[in-house]
Design a protein around this motif. Structure first.
Motif, PDB file in Angstrom:
ATOM      1  N   ILE A 177       0.998  -0.986  -0.007  1.00  0.00           N
ATOM      2  CA  ILE A 177       0.003  -0.041   0.015  1.00  0.00           C
ATOM      3  C   ILE A 177       0.701   1.151   0.044  1.00  0.00           C
ATOM      4  CG2 ILE A 177      -1.751   1.240   1.179  1.00  0.00           C
ATOM      5  CD1 ILE A 177      -2.535  -1.358   2.686  1.00  0.00           C
ATOM      6  N   SER A 178       0.678   2.194  -0.892  1.00  0.00           N
ATOM      7  CA  SER A 178       1.403   3.436  -1.098  1.00  0.00           C
ATOM      8  C   SER A 178       0.862   4.366  -0.241  1.00  0.00           C
ATOM      9  CB  SER A 178       1.693   3.910  -2.432  1.00  0.00           C
ATOM     10  OG  SER A 178       2.284   2.810  -3.169  1.00  0.00           O
ATOM     11  N   HIS A 179       1.033   4.295   1.093  1.00  0.00           N
ATOM     12  CA  HIS A 179       0.390   5.160   2.129  1.00  0.00           C
ATOM     13  C   HIS A 179       0.823   4.951   3.212  1.00  0.00           C
ATOM     14  CE1 HIS A 179      -2.471   8.103   3.194  1.00  0.00           C
ATOM     15  NE2 HIS A 179      -3.235   8.040   2.119  1.00  0.00           N
ATOM     16  N   CYS A 180       0.799   5.514   4.379  1.00  0.00           N
ATOM     17  CA  CYS A 180       1.228   5.293   5.635  1.00  0.00           C
ATOM     18  C   CYS A 180       0.162   5.121   6.634  1.00  0.00           C
ATOM     19  CB  CYS A 180       1.872   6.582   6.134  1.00  0.00           C
ATOM     20  SG  CYS A 180       1.008   8.240   6.133  1.00  0.00           S
ATOM     21  N   TYR A 181      -1.276   4.861   6.179  1.00  0.00           N
ATOM     22  CA  TYR A 181      -2.159   4.498   6.840  1.00  0.00           C
ATOM     23  C   TYR A 181      -3.439   3.701   6.085  1.00  0.00           C
ATOM     24  CZ  TYR A 181      -4.796   8.463   5.822  1.00  0.00           C
ATOM     25  OH  TYR A 181      -5.528   9.659   5.248  1.00  0.00           O
ATOM     26  N   CYS A 182      -4.241   2.668   6.399  1.00  0.00           N
ATOM     27  CA  CYS A 182      -5.112   1.974   5.558  1.00  0.00           C
ATOM     28  C   CYS A 182      -6.081   3.055   5.210  1.00  0.00           C
ATOM     29  CB  CYS A 182      -5.247   0.926   6.242  1.00  0.00           C
ATOM     30  SG  CYS A 182      -4.118  -0.315   6.351  1.00  0.00           S
ATOM     31  N   GLU A 183      -6.328   3.454   3.888  1.00  0.00           N
ATOM     32  CA  GLU A 183      -7.345   4.281   3.421  1.00  0.00           C
ATOM     33  C   GLU A 183      -8.213   3.462   2.475  1.00  0.00           C
ATOM     34  OE1 GLU A 183      -9.141   7.391   1.021  1.00  0.00           O
ATOM     35  OE2 GLU A 183      -7.437   6.050   0.462  1.00  0.00           O
ATOM     36  N   HIS A 184      -9.510   4.008   2.302  1.00  0.00           N
ATOM     37  CA  HIS A 184     -10.358   3.289   1.519  1.00  0.00           C
ATOM     38  C   HIS A 184      -9.826   2.915   0.149  1.00  0.00           C
ATOM     39  CE1 HIS A 184     -13.876   2.860  -1.026  1.00  0.00           C
ATOM     40  NE2 HIS A 184     -14.046   1.716  -0.568  1.00  0.00           N
ATOM     41  N   MET A 185      -9.776   3.907  -0.582  1.00  0.00           N
ATOM     42  CA  MET A 185      -9.200   4.062  -1.944  1.00  0.00           C
ATOM     43  C   MET A 185      -7.620   3.308  -2.128  1.00  0.00           C
ATOM     44  SD  MET A 185     -11.728   4.814  -3.949  1.00  0.00           S
ATOM     45  CE  MET A 185     -10.561   4.721  -5.371  1.00  0.00           C
ATOM     46  N   ALA A 186      -6.846   3.449  -1.120  1.00  0.00           N
ATOM     47  CA  ALA A 186      -5.675   3.074  -1.143  1.00  0.00           C
ATOM     48  C   ALA A 186      -5.652   1.406  -1.101  1.00  0.00           C
ATOM     49  CB  ALA A 186      -4.828   3.419   0.046  1.00  0.00           C
ATOM     50  N   ILE A 187      -6.661   0.803  -0.377  1.00  0.00           N
ATOM     51  CA  ILE A 187      -6.981  -0.578  -0.542  1.00  0.00           C
ATOM     52  C   ILE A 187      -7.444  -1.053  -1.567  1.00  0.00           C
ATOM     53  CG2 ILE A 187      -7.845  -2.559   0.748  1.00  0.00           C
ATOM     54  CD1 ILE A 187      -7.669  -0.845   3.555  1.00  0.00           C
ATOM     55  N   VAL A 188      -8.560  -0.276  -2.109  1.00  0.00           N
ATOM     56  CA  VAL A 188      -9.221  -0.894  -3.226  1.00  0.00           C
ATOM     57  C   VAL A 188      -8.334  -0.946  -4.563  1.00  0.00           C
ATOM     58  CG1 VAL A 188     -11.095   0.227  -4.864  1.00  0.00           C
ATOM     59  CG2 VAL A 188     -11.448   0.285  -2.450  1.00  0.00           C
ATOM     60  N   LYS A 189      -7.557   0.083  -4.429  1.00  0.00           N
ATOM     61  CA  LYS A 189      -6.483   0.017  -5.672  1.00  0.00           C
ATOM     62  C   LYS A 189      -5.727  -1.165  -6.074  1.00  0.00           C
ATOM     63  CE  LYS A 189      -6.524   5.192  -6.195  1.00  0.00           C
ATOM     64  NZ  LYS A 189      -5.315   6.496  -6.098  1.00  0.00           N
ATOM     65  N   LEU A 190      -5.393  -1.874  -4.952  1.00  0.00           N
ATOM     66  CA  LEU A 190      -4.732  -3.281  -4.958  1.00  0.00           C
ATOM     67  C   LEU A 190      -5.327  -4.300  -5.590  1.00  0.00           C
ATOM     68  CD1 LEU A 190      -3.504  -3.195  -1.133  1.00  0.00           C
ATOM     69  CD2 LEU A 190      -2.610  -1.954  -3.044  1.00  0.00           C
ATOM     70  N   ALA A 191      -6.873  -4.083  -5.725  1.00  0.00           N
ATOM     71  CA  ALA A 191      -7.691  -5.237  -6.110  1.00  0.00           C
ATOM     72  C   ALA A 191      -7.501  -5.653  -7.732  1.00  0.00           C
ATOM     73  CB  ALA A 191      -9.044  -4.964  -5.676  1.00  0.00           C
ATOM     74  N   ALA A 192      -7.360  -6.705  -7.891  1.00  0.00           N
ATOM     75  CA  ALA A 192      -7.303  -7.145  -9.322  1.00  0.00           C
ATOM     76  C   ALA A 192      -8.679  -7.494 -10.029  1.00  0.00           C
ATOM     77  CB  ALA A 192      -6.469  -8.258  -9.558  1.00  0.00           C
ATOM     78  N   SER A 193      -9.840  -6.623  -9.595  1.00  0.00           N
ATOM     79  CA  SER A 193     -11.174  -7.053 -10.027  1.00  0.00           C
ATOM     80  C   SER A 193     -11.682  -5.720 -10.181  1.00  0.00           C
ATOM     81  CB  SER A 193     -11.852  -7.787  -9.018  1.00  0.00           C
ATOM     82  OG  SER A 193     -11.297  -8.247  -7.886  1.00  0.00           O
ATOM     83  N   ASP A 194     -12.915  -5.657 -10.825  1.00  0.00           N
ATOM     84  CA  ASP A 194     -13.636  -4.610 -11.061  1.00  0.00           C
ATOM     85  C   ASP A 194     -14.145  -3.845  -9.753  1.00  0.00           C
ATOM     86  OD1 ASP A 194     -15.185  -2.446 -11.972  1.00  0.00           O
ATOM     87  OD2 ASP A 194     -16.607  -3.751 -12.918  1.00  0.00           O
ATOM     88  N   VAL A 195     -13.437  -2.429  -9.726  1.00  0.00           N
ATOM     89  CA  VAL A 195     -13.725  -1.589  -8.287  1.00  0.00           C
ATOM     90  C   VAL A 195     -14.607  -0.567  -8.381  1.00  0.00           C
ATOM     91  CG1 VAL A 195     -11.207  -2.435  -7.664  1.00  0.00           C
ATOM     92  CG2 VAL A 195     -11.343  -0.171  -8.996  1.00  0.00           C
ATOM     93  N   ARG A 196     -15.392  -0.607  -9.714  1.00  0.00           N
ATOM     94  CA  ARG A 196     -16.358   0.638  -9.785  1.00  0.00           C
ATOM     95  C   ARG A 196     -17.256   0.708  -8.743  1.00  0.00           C
ATOM     96  NH1 ARG A 196     -17.779  -0.269 -15.856  1.00  0.00           N
ATOM     97  NH2 ARG A 196     -17.985  -2.407 -15.185  1.00  0.00           N
ATOM     98  N   VAL A 197     -17.929  -0.642  -8.154  1.00  0.00           N
ATOM     99  CA  VAL A 197     -18.756  -0.192  -7.010  1.00  0.00           C
ATOM    100  C   VAL A 197     -18.133   0.412  -5.985  1.00  0.00           C
ATOM    101  CG1 VAL A 197     -20.186  -1.910  -5.619  1.00  0.00           C
ATOM    102  CG2 VAL A 197     -20.120  -2.419  -8.338  1.00  0.00           C
ATOM    103  N   ASN A 198     -17.015  -0.180  -5.661  1.00  0.00           N
ATOM    104  CA  ASN A 198     -16.321   0.315  -4.372  1.00  0.00           C
ATOM    105  C   ASN A 198     -16.252   1.929  -4.617  1.00  0.00           C
ATOM    106  OD1 ASN A 198     -15.506  -2.483  -4.581  1.00  0.00           O
ATOM    107  ND2 ASN A 198     -15.092  -2.286  -2.620  1.00  0.00           N
ATOM    108  N   LYS A 199     -15.588   2.468  -5.780  1.00  0.00           N
ATOM    109  CA  LYS A 199     -15.496   3.883  -5.832  1.00  0.00           C
ATOM    110  C   LYS A 199     -16.818   4.549  -5.732  1.00  0.00           C
ATOM    111  CE  LYS A 199     -11.276   3.610  -8.743  1.00  0.00           C
ATOM    112  NZ  LYS A 199     -10.666   3.806 -10.169  1.00  0.00           N
ATOM    113  N   ILE A 200     -17.868   4.043  -6.426  1.00  0.00           N
ATOM    114  CA  ILE A 200     -19.286   4.813  -6.363  1.00  0.00           C
ATOM    115  C   ILE A 200     -19.618   4.758  -5.261  1.00  0.00           C
ATOM    116  CG2 ILE A 200     -21.470   4.453  -7.188  1.00  0.00           C
ATOM    117  CD1 ILE A 200     -20.461   3.482  -9.867  1.00  0.00           C
ATOM    118  N   TYR A 201     -19.353   3.662  -4.370  1.00  0.00           N
ATOM    119  CA  TYR A 201     -20.004   3.704  -2.971  1.00  0.00           C
ATOM    120  C   TYR A 201     -19.081   4.684  -1.889  1.00  0.00           C
ATOM    121  CZ  TYR A 201     -21.946   2.445   1.656  1.00  0.00           C
ATOM    122  OH  TYR A 201     -22.626   2.598   2.742  1.00  0.00           O
ATOM    123  N   GLY A 202     -17.775   4.773  -1.966  1.00  0.00           N
ATOM    124  CA  GLY A 202     -17.049   5.804  -1.555  1.00  0.00           C
ATOM    125  C   GLY A 202     -17.487   7.155  -1.749  1.00  0.00           C
TER     126      GLY A 202
END
Length: 312
Positions: A177-202
């Motif tokens: 994770i290219s961050h210094c704490y666990c943030e929603h989008m920082a974790i979502v960007k790691l996924a190898a799947s469709d993340v549109r639902v997570n982005k929209i909900y965020g």
């Protein structure tokens, strides 16, 4: 979609690298962060002790201030110890579930803080615009209900984002994770799947909480200003306006930092990553650090009790 050979299946441990591009000076960056955290903890605990011990401060305004202090303590404690562990001791690994817990605490208490600022604005609105009805409207029972609703709203809005990450994503491009704490989008960007639902909900959660709260805070203070400027005596105008100065300072610095961090993180493609991370970290650290200082300096009753405490 097809999963490449480099993907990781349900990692149990993630790695926080801190601030990309500033790894060589992270140990120095940790010093002001640590100082702000210590001042935030001491200042907010001092506020809580004063509010709890002085019966004259058992009013809605100060109860909300105590709730804000508790929120700031939890918010700062959820990120700073791990952040300093990365900066100073190179303890970068974090369990996946612990990362989700940290993310949940951060976003939940951000939502709670926004709700408390709205409650404080409404309290000032009633106190200034309808002073004779304030005690009848803002009872201790109503304050308890507001606290419960604010907490429940934040928890219910953040919980689905944790569930979506935990159960939708099985494969990850990387565990770093290219961050210094666990943030929603920082974790979502790691996924190898469709993340549109997570982005929209965020985005939905961000605009639901901040948009709703900021709209009503702005309307409350607009009505307060109209009422204050119609007061016939200059001394009365200054006194009424002075009671709102601390609140205005607090909510301005909270929302300005929030929106700058939010928009640069999502739309600032040309902004260096370390700028994103520094501002998002300051957004979480500056309000807990400044809130007790602002209220201690601008609220006469608290200032008197602080002086009394130290002089005795």
């Amino acid at each position: 979609m097809s999963v490449s050979n480099i993907t990781v299946f349900m990692p149990s441990v993630l790695t926080l690298i801190g601030i990309p591009g500033l790894e060589t000076v992270q140990c120095w960056i940790g010093i002001p962060f640590c100082v702000m955290y210590l001042i935030a903890i001491i200042g907010n605990f001092l506020l809580l002790i004063i509010i709890r011990s002085e019966r004259s401060l058992h009013e809605p305004m100060y109860i909300f201030l105590g709730m804000l202090g508790v929120t700031d303590i939890v918010l700062g404690t959820s990120i700073v110890p791990k952040m300093l562990g990365i900066f100073w001791f190179h303890v970068a690994d974090i369990y996946f579930d612990s990362c989700l817990l940290q993310m949940g605490l951060i976003h939940t208490f951000q939502g709670i803080e926004s709700g408390i600022l709205l409650a404080m604005a409404l309290d000032r609105y009633v106190a200034i615009c309808y002073p004779l009805r304030h005690a009848a409207i803002f009872t201790h029972h109503l304050v308890t209900q507001i606290a419960a609703v604010v907490t429940l709203r934040a928890a219910l809005l953040v919980a689905p984002s944790l569930v979506l990450i935990k159960f939708r994503f099985q494969f990850y491009h990387t565990t770093i994770i290219s961050h210094c704490y666990c943030e929603h989008m920082a974790i979502v960007k790691l996924a190898a799947s469709d993340v549109r639902v997570n982005k929209i909900y965020g985005l939905f959660v961000a605009f639901t909480v901040a948009g709703f709260d900021l709209t009503f805070i702005t309307l409350s203070y607009a009505q307060i200003f109209f009422t204050v400027f119609r007061l016939p005596q200059k001394e009365a105008r200054l006194k009424a306006f002075n009671t709102c100065i601390a609140h205005i300072c607090v909510f301005l610095q909270f929302y300005l930092l929030a929106f700058f961090s939010f928009f640069t993180h999502r739309f600032g493609a040309h902004v260096p990553p370390y700028i994103h991370i520094l501002f998002s970290s300051l957004y979480l650290l500056v309000p807990p650090f400044l809130n007790p200082l602002v209220y201690g300096a601008k609220t006469k009753q608290i200032r008197i009790h602080v002086v009394k405490m130290f002089s005795s």
